[in-house]
Every structure is written in C-alpha cells, then in structure tokens.
Scaffold this active site. Structure first.
Site, PDB file in Angstrom:
ATOM      1  N   LYS A  25     -38.527  55.619   7.358  1.00 19.35           N
ATOM      2  CA  LYS A  25     -39.110  56.785   6.694  1.00 19.35           C
ATOM      3  C   LYS A  25     -40.266  56.305   5.808  1.00 19.35           C
ATOM      4  CE  LYS A  25     -34.665  59.102   6.644  1.00 19.35           C
ATOM      5  NZ  LYS A  25     -33.392  58.549   6.275  1.00 19.35           N
ATOM      6  N   ASP A  76     -34.804  47.577  21.116  1.00 19.13           N
ATOM      7  CA  ASP A  76     -35.074  48.374  22.315  1.00 19.13           C
ATOM      8  C   ASP A  76     -35.899  47.629  23.364  1.00 19.13           C
ATOM      9  OD1 ASP A  76     -33.814  50.354  20.873  1.00 19.13           O
ATOM     10  OD2 ASP A  76     -35.681  51.298  20.229  1.00 19.13           O
ATOM     11  N   ARG A  95     -33.833  54.621  22.551  1.00 16.63           N
ATOM     12  CA  ARG A  95     -34.817  55.700  22.490  1.00 16.63           C
ATOM     13  C   ARG A  95     -35.411  55.994  23.859  1.00 16.63           C
ATOM     14  NH1 ARG A  95     -35.331  58.011  17.771  1.00 16.63           N
ATOM     15  NH2 ARG A  95     -36.913  59.419  18.644  1.00 16.63           N
ATOM     16  N   ILE A 117     -23.559  50.130  15.661  1.00 22.55           N
ATOM     17  CA  ILE A 117     -22.841  48.871  15.906  1.00 22.55           C
ATOM     18  C   ILE A 117     -23.751  47.895  16.640  1.00 22.55           C
ATOM     19  CG2 ILE A 117     -20.989  47.843  17.305  1.00 22.55           C
ATOM     20  CD1 ILE A 117     -19.311  50.312  16.636  1.00 22.55           C
TER      21      ILE A 117
END
EC number: 2.7.1.11
Length: 363
Positions: free
Chosen positions: A76, A142, A186, A288
C-alpha cells in the site's frame, strides 16, 4: 562516508533478509558506505518524521535464515498511485514520485537499492527518470518478471505448496474425494504449474489457460469407477473459467489491487452445479506460501542478488535491475525489467510435458 538506502516493497518474500545482508556485508567491506533502511518500502521516506534506520552488523547478523524482512514491507502507499482523500471524502490516487525523489535527495542518499516485484520496479524506473541513483532487485514468489530467469522466494513457495499438496493426496485417496488446493500467483500460473507437476496433480488450472468446467468434470469422472477413485486439483488464485472473471474481493480503500483469493470455493461450486458426484474439499494455502525460512536455493540466489546490487552501486551503474540469466548474475535496464510480464506459455514445454503425463488444464 557515502549513504546507501535499502527499501523492501510489495508482499513479503522468503529471501528478502538475505538480500539485505548481502548488500550490507559487501558494502561494509569497502569501508566507504553507511547503510540505511526505509521502513515499509518508501513509506518510511515519505513519513513525517521519516522512519529510516541505520543498519549495523548486529542488526543484519544471521538474518539470511529468517523469513520476512527486518525493514518491514507494504503493498500500500505506492508513490505512483498514492491514496489520498479528496474534499468529498473519497479515496483517489495521485502520483507522488516527484516529491519522493526530492526527499531522497534532500536526505543526502548517494544511492538507493529497491527490492521488489513488478510494481516496485516500475517505481524504481520512475525515480530513476527523475534523477534518483537507484538499482532494482527482483523479488516475487510469483516468478512474474521476464527480465530474470527466476526470482528468489519462488522456489520456497513451490516447496511449501508441494509439501502441502502431498498431504492432501493421501486424504483424497483415503476418502475417494476431489481435493482442490488454491495457490498464489496473481496473473501468473508458475507456482500452480510447478506444484502440480511436482505433486502429480490430475488437474492444474492457471490464469493463462481459461478452463471449461465440463472438461474438468470429464477428467474427474475418468478417475472414478463405481464411486471409487480420487482427484487432486491445483488452481492458481487468478484462474478463471472461459468467458468468466477473476475471483476476488473489492479493492481495499488504500490499495489499487484487487484482492484475489477464494477461487477454490468457486470451482467447487461450479463442479457441483455441473453434476460432479464425488465429495469435494477445498484448501486455500494463502500466505503460508510466502512466510517462513527460505530454502537453500533462495538463500543463495538472494544473497548473490544483494552482492551484485551493491557491485552496480559501487560502479555507478544506476538505472539497472539485477538479473539471473543463463546461470549467471548480471543486470538489465529498469526499462527492460518492467517491459514484459512473465506468464506461463501455454504452448511451452512445461505445459505440453504436463499434458503428455495426462494432466488436464481444463482446455
């Protein structure tokens, strides 16, 4: 003494501390640099008063085995889309990179190393364009940065997911159930794909290949005879059905990102609606996958990324991101680093090899 600032941004990731340690130890050896860390990415710089700490030998000693980051992190407060409240009380996003660049310069930093994923390196590029002497270090579980063959944290996430998947296989077999395990990633299906291959899943659903629920049901049905059989499915959080949408919750007020998660339950509901008869159970691994001790591979990769990052700083080669290409530590321009998103090639050997083993992608 010259001043170097380290930032860790985006989601936490096994190996972040190893990068910090690699930077610190290689920089201190020159006896020319003081090393500082900004708390919670660039939020520490923008805060009033600033939240910046000086790193010392005692602070970084032994941290390479610890998960998370001693500098804390956040997804953020992106300075490219910084959340502010307008006169009507609504949250709007504005570009704060110019004021951030000026503040970094006013604080007297001679170099910045920004450790983060795709979004973080876009911030690095914007700051470099404003004259900030900055180096990027790729970080994401990712594995979605195309300018490097792999990113630290990815192997740890795959190992955690595979260990969890192995445990689900035994209960699926014992109860003749369909087990659905949801993993992170994602818009990229790398964790799901590697976990499915490592664990021997019957079905793997990833964002790059929208699935047909009837095809998934056909694969399940083929595994059962007279009510006996079992199926294990790995699904990426960003997977979606053909003509469907990504499953997630509304964006949080201070974030530009859609919060993904829960697609395992949606898939379960779709299968039941399609007439799937076996019992179905869902497991969402969630955070996790990104916590805890990094595996050895990620510790080595992260440490050498840190050493390489400081080498670029020492040589004044700013505007670069550290990269691991063809088994070598090198660098690429920040422009190249953020140019292409690294997604699974549905025609690539990993997918085709998995299909050759009988795995279904629902297509």
């Amino acid at each position: 003494m010259k001043k170097l600032l380290i930032c860790t941004g985006g989601g936490d990731c096994p190996g972040l501390n190893a990068v910090i340690r690699g930077i610190f130890k290689s920089a201190k050896k020159t006896k020319e640099w003081e090393i500082y860390g900004s708390i919670e990415a660039f939020n520490g710089v923008m805060a009033e008063p600033t939240q910046i700490i000086k790193l010392t030998k005692s602070k970084v000693g032994g941290i390479h085995v610890k998960g998370g980051t001693i500098l804390k992190t956040t997804n953020k407060g992106n300075p490219l889309q910084f959340p502010v409240q307008d006169e009507n009380g609504n949250i709007v996003f504005e570009d704060r990179t110019d004021s951030l660049a000026k503040k970094i310069k006013s604080l007297g930093f001679d170099a910045v190393i920004n450790i983060g994923g795709d979004g973080s390196q876009k911030i690095s590029k914007a700051l470099f364009d404003l004259g900030v002497p900055i180096i990027g270090v790729p970080k994401t579980i990712d594995n979605d940065l195309s300018a490097t063959d792999t990113t630290f944290g990815f192997q740890t996430a795959v190992q955690i997911a595979t260990d969890s998947f192995d445990k689900l296989v035994t209960t699926a077999e014992s109860h003749h159930r369909v087990m659905i395990m949801e993993v992170m990633g994602r818009d990229a299906g790398w964790i799901a794909l590697h976990t499915a291959i490592a664990g021997g899943a019957e079905v793997c659903l990833i964002p790059e290949i929208p699935y047909d629920i009837e095809k998934v049901k056909e694969k399940i049905d083929s595994r059962y005879e007279k009510g006996r059989g079992f199926v294990n499915i790995v699904i990426a959080e960003g997977a979606k059905a053909k003509n469907g949408q990504v499953f997630g919750t509304e964006r949080e007020m201070v974030s530009e990102h859609l919060r993904l998660g829960g697609v395992a339950f949606q898939l379960s509901a779709e299968l039941k609606a399609a007439g799937c008869k076996p019992e179905i159970r869902e497991t969402v691994l969630g955070h996790i996958q990104r916590g805890g001790t990094p595996v050895g591979y990620d510790r080595v990769l992260a440490t050498m990324f840190g050493v390489k990052a400081f080498e670029l700083v020492r040589d004044g080669k700013f505007g670069q991101m550290v990269s691991f290409k063809n088994n070598d530590y090198c660098s690429v321009s920040l422009e190249e680093a953020v140019k292409d998103y690294n997604v699974v090639d549905k025609e690539g050997f990993l997918v085709q090899g998995a299909k050759a083993m009988g795995m279904s992608f629902g297509d």
